[in-house]
Design a protein around this motif. Structure first.
Motif: not given
Lengths: 191, 310
Positions: B217-230
Motif C-alpha cells: 500500500g505504501l509503494f502504491a501510494a507514491w509509485l504512480g504519481p511519481m511516474a507521471l509527475l516525473s
C-alpha cells in the motif's frame, strides 16, 4: 608538384600512412642531403631527417597553406638540424660582404669560376663553411626558388640573393690558383 | 633588358618563371659579360648539384624506424571548410568506454554522475528524509498520503534539474563527446530517478517495518504519481526548459493538495484522484512520455541539440 604534395599531406593529416611514405619517397633524399650539408655528419643528419618526418606526421593537420609543402619540410628540417649542432649555432654571416653590383661586366670571381674545372670547384665547395654553403644547397641542390629559400631561412628575398653572391665569391676565392686561367687577385682587380 | 645578373642564379637553377627565363636566355645570347656570369653560376650549380646527388637515398631502415616511432594518432574528427585546404579541426573529447555494452553503460553512468549538479543529492535527500519522518509521525493510515505528496515532487524536481535543457555547466564538453544525446539523457534519467526511487523504497520499507502500513500500500501510494509527475517534468524540461517542467509538475502537485483540502470542484477532484493513483494506464502514459522524449531529442532543431550535441 605542390598540388600532389598538398593532397598527400591532407591524407597524412587523416592518418594515411601510405601518403606519409610517399611524401618520404619524394622528399627524403633532398632533405637528407640538405641536413648532411648543415651537419656534416651522416648519423645526425639521418636523425634530423627522422625527426622532420615525425614532426610532419604530428603537425600535418596544422599545415597552413601559406608556403609550399616542400618549403615547410625544409624549414622543419633546418630547425631539426640546427638543434643538433651542440653548443653553437652557425656564426651569423657578414652581410653584403661581397655582393657585386650588376654592371654587365663579369667580376673577377665570376671569371675565375667560369674558367675553373669542375673538380676544383667541388674541392672548394667542400671547404666552404656549412652556413655559407647552405644557401647554395637550397638553390642548386634542392632547387628551391629564391622566395622559397627566403621562407626557409626566414630572411628577405634580397638577402637570399646577396648571400648567393657572397657564397659564390667565397667559393671563387677558395679555388686553387693554378686551376684558373686568370689570376684571381681579389676585389682590387680592375673593374 | 638591363643586365639581369640578379636573375642568373635562379635562371641557372631553373627556378625562374618561364617568361622571365626566356628574356634572360635572349639576353645571354647577346651579352658575353652576362653569359660569363651565367657560366660561373653553372659551375657552382654543377658542383652543388653533384654533391647533393652523391648523397644516397636514405637507407630503407630509416623509414622503418620513422614508421615505428609514429605515435598512434587519436582519431579526431575533422570538418573541412571550403575546398581551399583551410581545415578547421573540431576536437572530440572521449574517454575509453570499453567494448562490452554493460561496461560502456556503467562507464557512461559513472561519467554522467560527475556531470550532474551535485546539489541535487543533498536537497533531494533532505526533502525525502523530512517527508519520510513526517510520514512516520502522522497516524498510521495517513503515511501513504504523505509519501504520495512528497516522493513524486522530489523526483519531478530532481529530473528537471539534472536532465533539463540549458542548465548544464558541462554542455560544451558533453556536446563535444562522441556519446550520443540519448545515451546521456538516459544515463541522467537512470541516475536521478534510480536514486530517488531507491531512497523512496527504503523509506517505504522502513515505514512498513515501523507499522505505518502495508508495504504494498505504501509503494502504491507514491509509485504512480511519481511516474507521471516525473515523466511530465522530464519531457517538458528536456523539450522546452526546466522552468516549464517544474512549473507544470508543481501545478499538478498543487491541484492534488487543493483536491485533498476540498478546495476544487467535484469533476476536477475526481480527475486529480484518478491521475494521482498507481494504475496501469498512468504508468503506461508515463513510460510513453519518457520514451517519446528520448526518441525525439536528437532531432530537435534548437536548444536541446545545442545542449547535448547529437
Amino acid at each position: 608538384m605542390d598540388d600532389v604534395d598538398r593532397s598527400l599531406l591532407h591524407r597524412v593529416a587523416d592518418g594515411d600512412q601510405r601518403a606519409f611514405e610517399e611524401l618520404y619517397a619524394r622528399h627524403g633524399q633532398p632533405l637528407l642531403a640538405y641536413a648532411l650539408g648543415l651537419l656534416a655528419d651522416r648519423g645526425r643528419a639521418e636523425e634530423a631527417l627522422q625527426d622532420t618526418f615525425l614532426a610532419l606526421w604530428r603537425s600535418a593537420a596544422s599545415f597552413e597553406a601559406r608556403s609550399t609543402v616542400r618549403t615547410w619540410l625544409f624549414g622543419i628540417c633546418r630547425r631539426q638540424a640546427l638543434g643538433r649542432i651542440p653548443g653553437h649555432r652557425p656564426a651569423p654571416l657578414p652581410v653584403e660582404a661581397a655582393a657585386e653590383l650588376p654592371t654587365g661586366e663579369p667580376g673577377p670571381e665570376a671569371v675565375a669560376l667560369a674558367r675553373a674545372d669542375a673538380r676544383a670547384v667541388a674541392t672548394a665547395l667542400a671547404g666552404l663553411a656549412p652556413a655559407q654553403r647552405e644557401v647554395l644547397d637550397l638553390a642548386f641542390g634542392a632547387g628551391l626558388a629564391h622566395a622559397e629559400i627566403a621562407e626557409v631561412l626566414d630572411i628577405p628575398v634580397g638577402t637570399v640573393k646577396s648571400r648567393l653572391f657572397h657564397a659564390r665569391a667565397v667559393l671563387a676565392r677558395a679555388l686553387p690558383v693554378d686551376s684558373t686561367m686568370v689570376r684571381v687577385s681579389g676585389r682590387e682587380t680592375g673593374r | 633588358m638591363t643586365h639581369p645578373e640578379e636573375l642568373l642564379a635562379a635562371f641557372v637553377a631553373g627556378t625562374l618563371p618561364a617568361d622571365r627565363a626566356g628574356q634572360v636566355a635572349r639576353h645571354l645570347a647577346d651579352c658575353p659579360g652576362c653569359a660569363e656570369e651565367a657560366t660561373a653560376w653553372r659551375r657552382v650549380a654543377g658542383a652543388v648539384g653533384e654533391r647533393a646527388a652523391a648523397v644516397p637515398v636514405p637507407p630503407a631502415g630509416l623509414l622503418d624506424a620513422v614508421l615505428s616511432r609514429l605515435p598512434d594518432r587519436r582519431r579526431t574528427s575533422r570538418a573541412s571548410v571550403g575546398s581551399g585546404g583551410g581545415r578547421v579541426v573540431v576536437p572530440r573529447y572521449s574517454g575509453v568506454l570499453g567494448g562490452a555494452a554493460p561496461v560502456r553503460a556503467v562507464r557512461i553512468l559513472t561519467h554522467q554522475r560527475r556531470l550532474i549538479d551535485r546539489r541535487i543529492w543533498p536537497v533531494a535527500g533532505a526533502v525525502l528524509g523530512i517527508g519520510a519522518g513526517f510520514a512516520a509521525w502522522v497516524p498510521p493510515g495517513s503515511s501513504g498520503s504523505v509519501l504520495a505528496v512528497v516522493m513524486p515532487l522530489v523526483a519531478a524536481l530532481g529530473l528537471a534539474t539534472a536532465c533539463g535543457n540549458g542548465a548544464d555547466p558541462a554542455v560544451e564538453l558533453v556536446a563535444a563527446s562522441p556519446t550520443g544525446v540519448r545515451a546521456v539523457l538516459l544515463a541522467r534519467l537512470t541516475l536521478v530517478l534510480g536514486a530517488i526511487l531507491a531512497a523512496a523504497s527504503v523509506a517505504s520499507l522502513g515505514l512498513a517495518w515501523l507499522g505505518a502500513g502495508a508495504p504494498f500500500g505504501l509503494f502504491a501510494a507514491w509509485l504512480g504519481p511519481m511516474a507521471l509527475l516525473s515523466a511530465v517534468s522530464f519531457a517538458l524540461s528536456v523539450l522546452w526548459r526546466p522552468a516549464v517542467g517544474i512549473g507544470v509538475a508543481m501545478t499538478l502537485w498543487a491541484l492534488r493538495m487543493l483536491s485533498d483540502a476540498g478546495s476544487v470542484d467535484g469533476v476536477t477532484s475526481h480527475l486529480v484522484e484518478f491521475v494521482w493513483r498507481t494504475s496501469g494506464p498512468m504508468l503506461l502514459v508515463a513510460a510513453l512520455l519518457v520514451a517519446g522524449t528520448v526518441a525525439v531529442v536528437p532531432y530537435l532543431p534548437t536548444a536541446p541539440v545545442r545542449a547535448y550535441g547529437r
